[in-house]
Enzyme design. Sequence first.
Site, PDB file in Angstrom:
ATOM      1  CE1 TYR A  59      -3.283  -2.783   0.177  1.00 35.22           C
ATOM      2  CE2 TYR A  59      -3.512  -2.442   2.535  1.00 35.22           C
ATOM      3  CZ  TYR A  59      -3.858  -3.121   1.382  1.00 35.22           C
ATOM      4  OH  TYR A  59      -4.795  -4.129   1.439  1.00 35.22           O
ATOM      5  CB  SER A  60       1.029   4.344  -0.304  1.00 28.49           C
ATOM      6  OG  SER A  60      -0.317   4.672  -0.584  1.00 28.49           O
TER       7      SER A  60
END
Length: 326
Positions: free
Chosen positions: A59-60
């Site tokens: 995530y990111s």
Amino acid sequence: MQYVNLGATGLRVSRLCMGMMGFGNGSERPWVIDEDAAEPIVKTAVEGGVTFFDTADTYSGGASEVATGRLVPKFLSRDEMVVATKVFMPMTPGENGKGLSRKHILSAIDASLTRLGLDYVDLYQIHRWDPQTPIEETMGALDEVVRAGKARYIGASSMFAWQFAEAQHSAERRGWSRFVSMQNHYNLIYREEEREMIPLCVDQGIGVLPWSPLARGVLTGNRTRAGDKRTTRAGTDGFTDYLYSQPTDFDVVDRVGEVAGARGVPSAQVALAWLLAKPGVSAPIVGSTKIGHLEDALAAEQLQLSAEEMAALEEPYVPHPVLGHF
């Protein structure tokens, strides 16, 4: 807030799990908010009784894990919080920077713990099935992670029921750690998990942690049947287009709106309350980038739907192809 055992384990988790994918500094995703904006949301979650937090290394690019490790300890002690993360997606260049090989798993858990600033995670999950790695190698590596004290439990996400059963059998016959949870794609628009995976989990005492419980906002009205996209995420998240493109999906959205209107509550509360009432579900993974999102989730945890309302919500459903396993 109610608390339940995660599947057949002794691990107690809040009935809502806060999804941390929407938080992280410098994300390339336009709908992700930075840590300063996320802090009051996490604070509100904890004040509402949430103790369970889910993230993933991908995530990111790791920023979500960093945010989780910085924000959650501001409000909960290590013994109070339950932190989950995942492994599988590409994180470094080259052929071995992804997947579920022993090499990648043992490297990825150390990288995740560094970003989180923790000595261990409570739940370490495989993000998807890896067809290029023998399942015995994956389960053996995950058992090493548990024996090393770097994870207390292991879980899986989004695969076919036969694959999950094969993984469990592989671990059991060697005396290794078995999966205690399944994080799967499950909501009022997508109910294919009710065919095989959820009955398997109920039978085997596996906790079910649905992702996308509000269909990435579709069940709350963030897009219309005519194709209008009303939020930043709706307009920029191509994965939503892939998952929810059947015209009949909006028949379900309309029905949720009708039940919610009769109740005098937002659609989000009704959709989540339905999911919380389904067999085997331990804690839906709820993403919140606004305080209002979280307030609806907390209210849903207290909302009891009648049998007639449950049946009305389920009536318009039309089967889908398998979505979300890849």
